[in-house]
Design a protein around this motif. Structure first.
Motif, short mmCIF file in Angstrom:
data_model
loop_
_atom_site.label_atom_id
_atom_site.label_comp_id
_atom_site.label_asym_id
_atom_site.label_seq_id
_atom_site.Cartn_x
_atom_site.Cartn_y
_atom_site.Cartn_z
N ASP A 109 -21.30 8.30 -38.22
CA ASP A 109 -21.21 9.28 -39.29
C ASP A 109 -22.62 9.60 -39.78
OD1 ASP A 109 -20.54 10.92 -41.39
OD2 ASP A 109 -19.57 9.36 -42.59
N GLU A 110 -23.09 10.79 -39.45
CA GLU A 110 -24.43 11.26 -39.85
C GLU A 110 -25.51 10.26 -39.46
OE1 GLU A 110 -25.12 14.18 -40.81
OE2 GLU A 110 -23.19 14.96 -41.44
N SER A 111 -25.41 9.76 -38.26
CA SER A 111 -26.35 8.73 -37.80
C SER A 111 -27.77 9.25 -37.69
CB SER A 111 -25.89 8.19 -36.45
OG SER A 111 -25.71 9.24 -35.54
N ALA A 112 -27.97 10.51 -37.40
CA ALA A 112 -29.31 11.06 -37.26
C ALA A 112 -30.03 11.17 -38.61
CB ALA A 112 -29.26 12.43 -36.59
N ASN A 113 -29.30 11.10 -39.70
CA ASN A 113 -29.91 11.20 -41.03
C ASN A 113 -30.64 9.92 -41.44
OD1 ASN A 113 -28.74 13.68 -41.16
ND2 ASN A 113 -27.33 13.21 -42.82
N ALA A 124 -36.65 7.36 -33.47
CA ALA A 124 -35.37 6.66 -33.35
C ALA A 124 -34.24 7.65 -33.07
CB ALA A 124 -35.08 5.88 -34.62
N CYS A 125 -34.33 8.82 -33.64
CA CYS A 125 -33.31 9.85 -33.40
C CYS A 125 -33.31 10.28 -31.93
CB CYS A 125 -33.54 11.04 -34.32
SG CYS A 125 -32.22 12.26 -34.28
N VAL A 126 -34.49 10.47 -31.37
CA VAL A 126 -34.62 10.84 -29.96
C VAL A 126 -34.08 9.71 -29.08
CG1 VAL A 126 -36.27 11.32 -28.11
CG2 VAL A 126 -36.52 12.44 -30.34
N TRP A 127 -34.44 8.47 -29.41
CA TRP A 127 -33.94 7.32 -28.67
C TRP A 127 -32.41 7.25 -28.73
CZ3 TRP A 127 -31.05 3.17 -30.42
CH2 TRP A 127 -30.86 2.14 -29.50
N LEU A 128 -31.86 7.43 -29.94
CA LEU A 128 -30.41 7.37 -30.12
C LEU A 128 -29.72 8.47 -29.31
CD1 LEU A 128 -27.94 6.15 -31.53
CD2 LEU A 128 -28.38 7.72 -33.43
N GLU A 129 -30.28 9.67 -29.34
CA GLU A 129 -29.72 10.79 -28.57
C GLU A 129 -29.68 10.47 -27.09
OE1 GLU A 129 -30.89 15.40 -27.66
OE2 GLU A 129 -31.21 14.66 -29.72
N GLU A 130 -30.77 9.92 -26.56
CA GLU A 130 -30.83 9.57 -25.14
C GLU A 130 -29.82 8.48 -24.80
OE1 GLU A 130 -32.47 11.18 -22.72
OE2 GLU A 130 -33.02 12.57 -24.32
N GLU A 131 -29.65 7.51 -25.67
CA GLU A 131 -28.68 6.44 -25.43
C GLU A 131 -27.25 6.98 -25.47
OE1 GLU A 131 -28.97 3.18 -24.56
OE2 GLU A 131 -31.07 3.68 -24.25
N HIS A 142 -24.33 16.98 -39.08
CA HIS A 142 -24.68 18.34 -39.44
C HIS A 142 -25.88 18.84 -38.63
CE1 HIS A 142 -22.24 17.40 -43.00
NE2 HIS A 142 -21.97 18.68 -42.96
N SER A 143 -26.45 17.96 -37.83
CA SER A 143 -27.60 18.32 -37.02
C SER A 143 -27.12 18.98 -35.72
CB SER A 143 -28.43 17.08 -36.69
OG SER A 143 -29.42 17.40 -35.74
N GLN A 144 -27.29 20.29 -35.63
CA GLN A 144 -26.84 21.01 -34.45
C GLN A 144 -27.63 20.60 -33.21
OE1 GLN A 144 -26.74 25.21 -35.23
NE2 GLN A 144 -25.18 25.00 -36.81
N PHE A 200 -28.83 17.68 -32.56
CA PHE A 200 -28.30 16.38 -32.15
C PHE A 200 -26.97 16.58 -31.43
CE2 PHE A 200 -26.32 12.19 -33.03
CZ PHE A 200 -27.32 11.38 -32.49
N LEU A 201 -26.10 17.44 -31.96
CA LEU A 201 -24.81 17.70 -31.33
C LEU A 201 -24.98 18.35 -29.95
CD1 LEU A 201 -22.83 19.04 -34.42
CD2 LEU A 201 -22.52 16.84 -33.28
N VAL A 202 -25.92 19.27 -29.85
CA VAL A 202 -26.18 19.93 -28.56
C VAL A 202 -26.63 18.90 -27.53
CG1 VAL A 202 -27.74 21.52 -27.36
CG2 VAL A 202 -26.67 22.21 -29.49
N GLY A 203 -27.47 17.97 -27.96
CA GLY A 203 -28.00 16.98 -27.05
C GLY A 203 -27.01 15.92 -26.61
N VAL A 204 -25.98 15.67 -27.41
CA VAL A 204 -25.09 14.54 -27.14
C VAL A 204 -23.70 14.96 -26.67
CG1 VAL A 204 -23.93 12.57 -28.21
CG2 VAL A 204 -26.30 13.05 -28.78
N CYS A 205 -23.13 15.97 -27.26
CA CYS A 205 -21.70 16.28 -27.07
C CYS A 205 -21.42 17.00 -25.75
CB CYS A 205 -21.19 17.13 -28.22
SG CYS A 205 -21.27 16.27 -29.79
N THR A 206 -20.36 16.57 -25.09
CA THR A 206 -19.89 17.23 -23.87
C THR A 206 -18.47 17.77 -24.06
OG1 THR A 206 -19.10 15.13 -23.00
CG2 THR A 206 -21.30 15.84 -22.34
#
Length: 137
Positions: free
Chosen positions: A19-23, A29-36, A49-51, A53-59
């Motif tokens: 829940d709002e982990s990128a905040n 750390a956000c870049v690392w989390l996205e890659e993981e 709410h970070s678009q 972040f959603l673009v980078g992670v969601c399929t």
């Protein structure tokens, strides 16, 4: 916070809820989390709410509206595009229905009290409108 994310990811649970982990992290750390999360092979429920972040992670996207779930087998950018198209089509359909209602009501007002044949046609159009759910009266 990085340690908490790393622990949650490396334990490899079958489901992860963020829940709002990128905040709560810095940019690195956000870049690392996205890659993981890109390589996370299990269920990931992500609220953000970070678009970017959603673009980078969601399929796959699940959208909840009016207590109904709708599944989109696409990334976030495609989801937004599809939703806009659906909303535009829904508005076009609504305006078309409103035009049909207005036309039928005008026709009924004009011809509903005339000759028997025109009055019957007006009643028929009114019944079709009610049957199709365009109007309740």
């Amino acid at each position: 916070m990085r340690v908490a994310f790393a622990r949650a990811l490396f334990i490899r649970r079958f489901m992860l809820l963020l829940d709002e982990s990128a905040n709560h992290v810095d940019l690195d750390a956000c870049v690392w989390l996205e890659e993981e999360l890109k390589t996370f092979k299990h269920i990931l429920v992500l609220l953000s709410h970070s678009q970017d972040f959603l673009v980078g992670v969601c399929t796959n996207i699940i959208h909840m509206h009016n207590k109904k779930l709708k599944y989109y087998m696409s990334n976030y950018d495609q989801y937004v595009k599809i939703r806009l198209e659906l909303e535009e089509n829904q508005m076009k359909r609504f305006h078309w229905e409103q035009d049909q209602i207005a036309h039928t009501k005008n026709y009924n007002a004009k011809f509903g009290h005339g000759s028997a044949k025109l009055a019957q046609q007006a009643q028929s159009k009114e019944k079709k409108m009610v049957a199709s759910g365009l109007t309740g009266s």
